[in-house]
Design a protein around this motif. Sequence first.
Motif, PDB file in Angstrom:
ATOM      1  N   SER A 228       0.840  -1.195   0.000  1.00 48.44           N
ATOM      2  CA  SER A 228       0.000   0.000   0.000  1.00 48.44           C
ATOM      3  C   SER A 228       0.877   1.249   0.000  1.00 48.44           C
ATOM      4  N   ASP A 230       0.324   3.770   1.865  1.00 53.98           N
ATOM      5  CA  ASP A 230       0.480   4.111   3.274  1.00 53.98           C
ATOM      6  C   ASP A 230       1.794   3.549   3.797  1.00 53.98           C
ATOM      7  N   THR A 695      -5.721   7.513  10.314  1.00 56.37           N
ATOM      8  CA  THR A 695      -5.426   6.165   9.843  1.00 56.37           C
ATOM      9  C   THR A 695      -4.768   5.418  11.002  1.00 56.37           C
ATOM     10  N   ASN A 731      -0.938  10.754   5.593  1.00 57.49           N
ATOM     11  CA  ASN A 731      -2.302  10.287   5.849  1.00 57.49           C
ATOM     12  C   ASN A 731      -2.873   9.583   4.618  1.00 57.49           C
ATOM     13  N   ALA A 732      -4.155   9.307   4.645  1.00 59.48           N
ATOM     14  CA  ALA A 732      -4.788   8.549   3.560  1.00 59.48           C
ATOM     15  C   ALA A 732      -4.706   9.279   2.220  1.00 59.48           C
ATOM     16  N   ASP A 733      -4.574  10.602   2.264  1.00 67.02           N
ATOM     17  CA  ASP A 733      -4.453  11.394   1.036  1.00 67.02           C
ATOM     18  C   ASP A 733      -2.987  11.655   0.674  1.00 67.02           C
TER      19      ASP A 733
END
Length: 763
Positions: A228, A230, A695, A731-733
Amino acid sequence: MKLFKLIFILFTIVNLNVFAQKKATAKSSQMDQFVKSLMSKMTVEEKIGQLNLLTGGEATTGSAVSTDVEQKIAAGKVGGIFSLTTPEKIRKTQEAAMKSRLKIPMIFGQDVIHGYKTVFPIPLALAASWDLPMIENTARVAAQEASADGLNWTFSPMVDIARDARWGRISEGSGEDPFLGSAIAKVMVKGYQGDDLSKNNTIMACVKHFALYGAVEAGRDYNTVDMSKDRMYNDYFPPYKAAIDAGAGSVMASFNDINGIPATANKWLLTDVLRKQWGFTGFVVSDYTGVNELSAHGLGNLQQVSARALVAGTDMDMVGEGYLTTLKKSIAEGKVTMAQIDNACRLVLEAKYKLGLFADPFKYCSEERAKTEISTEANLKAARNAAAQTFVLLKNENNILPLKKTGTIAVIGPLGNTKPNMVGTWAVNANMDIVPTLVEGIEQVAGKDVKVTYALGSNLTADSVLQKNSTMFGRDIPRDNRPEQDVINDALKVASKADVIVAALGESSEMSGEASSRTDIDIPEVQKRLLAALLKTGKPVVLVLFTGRPLAIKEESETVPAILNVWFGGTEATTAIGDVLFGDVNPSGKLPVTFPQNVGQVPIYYAHKNTGRPLPAGGWFSKFKSNYLDVSNDPLYPFGFGLSYTTFNYGEVKLSNISLNPGKTITATVSLTNTGKVVGKEVVQMYIRDLVGSTTRPVKELKGFQKISLNPGETKEVSFKISEDDLKFYNADLKYVAEPGDFKVFIGTNSSDVKEADFKLLK
C-alpha cells in the motif's frame, strides 16, 4: 555592545549564505553552458553511448560480462565502466575514451559497500552501533581508499528497509526502522561525497535499491513487492528520500516489481515520486542487466523494454546494452523521443562535470595515492574500533564475559579458523591476506599468558551441496568428511584441556547477501549438535555468533550462558572480537532488527500496528485474539536490544510541558545512571505513539536516540526535543501532517523496556 556583535554575526551569516548561493548558481550556470555546448556537437549514437554502462570484467556481480569494451569506448559508445580497479588500468581505459571523437571521459564505479580494501563491518552491523559519526567515517575512509585506486562512483548506500530475516540482502542495509535507516542514509552519502564532489578523494554515492526491495514476497531475492502507499510513504520511502535530500548524485533502480510494474520501468516511481515529488536532479542507473530482465517479467522484447525503461526514467543501462542496440530504432519508430534521449544524456554528463572529469579525466589515476592511502595503519585502526562498536551482547549469565587473560581458551567451530568469511558479504575488494582468523585475533589480544587452541568441531552444514553454495567467491571452509561424531570427539578432546570454550558458530559470509535467501534461519543443525556436546562438558561456553541476518536462536538463548553477536566485522573483525571478549572494549551495540523466536514469526518488527483484537500485554494465547497457538507474539530479542558489561538505570520520563503547540517544542528528559563497575556506553532510545489518528498508527515509532558514555556511578540527564515534525506522517491522502490529539513518549534501553509519559499536540 553585545547586541551590536549579535547583529554583526547575523549579518555575516546572511552574507555568507547569499555568497554561497550565488557561487552555487554560477557553478550551475557554467555546467549548463558546458553540457549544452557539448551536446550540440554529439551525434545520436554518442548520446546513446553515454547511457551505456559496461563491466570491466573484474569482480562482476552477475552472469553477463561485457565484450569488445575497448572498441566500444573508442567509438564513443560507453558512458562508464564498473568493476575495474587500480589507477593503471583505469588510466589505460580512460585514455581510450580520450581517443574518441569528442573525448568525453568515463565514470568508473565499483561496489564499495562497507569499505574498500580496508573492510568495515557489514552495513547491518554498522547500524547496530547506532553511532552516526563513526558510520560516516567508514564511508569517508572507503571514499578515500576507492578514489586513491582510481574509482569515483560507488553503488552504495543500500537503504532498503527490511523486516524479513529470510531475505539475504538484509545484511546490506540498516535494518527495519525508517528513522534509524534515514539517519544512516544521510551520513553515508555525506561520508562518500564530502562537501565537494569535485575533490579527488570523494566519490559519488548511488542510493539503492529504488524502491521497496527489502519487502520482497517470502523473503526471496528479486521477487515481487505488493504494498500500500500508506506503508510505502511511512515505512519504506523515508531512507531513500533522506539520501536524496542529503545530495546523493545517483540512484539505482531495484530488481523487483512494484504492484505489477518493475521498478526499472516504473514511471510513477522514477519520475513522479523521485523527480517531481522529491526534486532529485541526478541520474538513475539500472541494476545489473535490470533492463534486459524486464523481458523475463513479461514486458516485451529487448527493444520494447529498453524504450519503456528510458521513458520511465532509467537513464543508464547497466551491462545489458539494450539501450545501445535498440534506442536508435525506437526513435525512428516513435517509441522514444529525442528529448528523452537528450535528458538522460544530460544527466550523465552533469554527473561527470560535478566529479571534475572534464577538467581532468585522469584526476583519480594517481599511483602514488594508491601506494600510500590504502589499508593504512590509521584505516585499520578505524576498522577495528568500528567493529567493536557493532557487536551486540545478547546474554551474559553470571558475568562469564569478559574473559581473563590467563589459562587456555578453546576456539571451536567452523567459523573459528577462516579468514575470508570474517569480512562478510559484498567485500569484493578486500585484501584477505591481512585478515586474521578468530584464533589469530584472540591470540593477538590475549597476550602471552593465554594459550589458544582450535578444533573444527563440525562442518558448516551437514549438506555438502548447501555448504558449497554458502561458501562461494573464495569463502570456502574445508569440510571434514569423517563421521560427524568423530569430528565432535576431536573437538571435545581439545575442549577438555581448556578453561573456557569459545564456540565460533553461525552463518558463513555468503549465507547472507545477494541471492542468499534462507527458509531456515536457525543455526545449522550440525552446529547445534556440536554446541550441545560442548555444553555437556560443564565448561563455560561463550557463543560467538556470526551472522548477516537475525537468526532464530531460541534454544541457544535458553542453554548457552553467554552469546556475543558479532555479525561480520570486516578486516579487523577478530581483533575487535578479542577486544570485547577480554573487556578491553565494553560492548555497546543494539539490534537494528528484531530477532524472532522462530521463522514462523517472520516478518516481525517492533513498529507494528494493533489489530482490532490485540492480545493483552504479557499474554500468550487467547481465543479470538491476534496470536499464535504455539508461541507468543513476543520477539526473542526486541529491536534496540543489547547488553553491556555494566548496568544502567533509567529514571522516569519528565516533560517540560504536557501540551505541544504547533511550531514549538517540548523536552522529554530521563536521568541515566551507570550502576555497574566499568565505563560503558548506552544507546538511549526515544519512541512516540500517536494514540488516535485518521489512519491506523504503529504502537511505537523511533524518533530519537543518543549514545551516551558514563563512568561507574555517573548520572547524566538525557534530553530529547519533540516538535510537531516528529509527529507527522502521511495520511490517507498522502499529505504529510501532524494531527492534534494525544500522544505517548517512551524512553528506554530498547523498544520493549521503556518508561513513558503522555502529552497532547494542540491545534
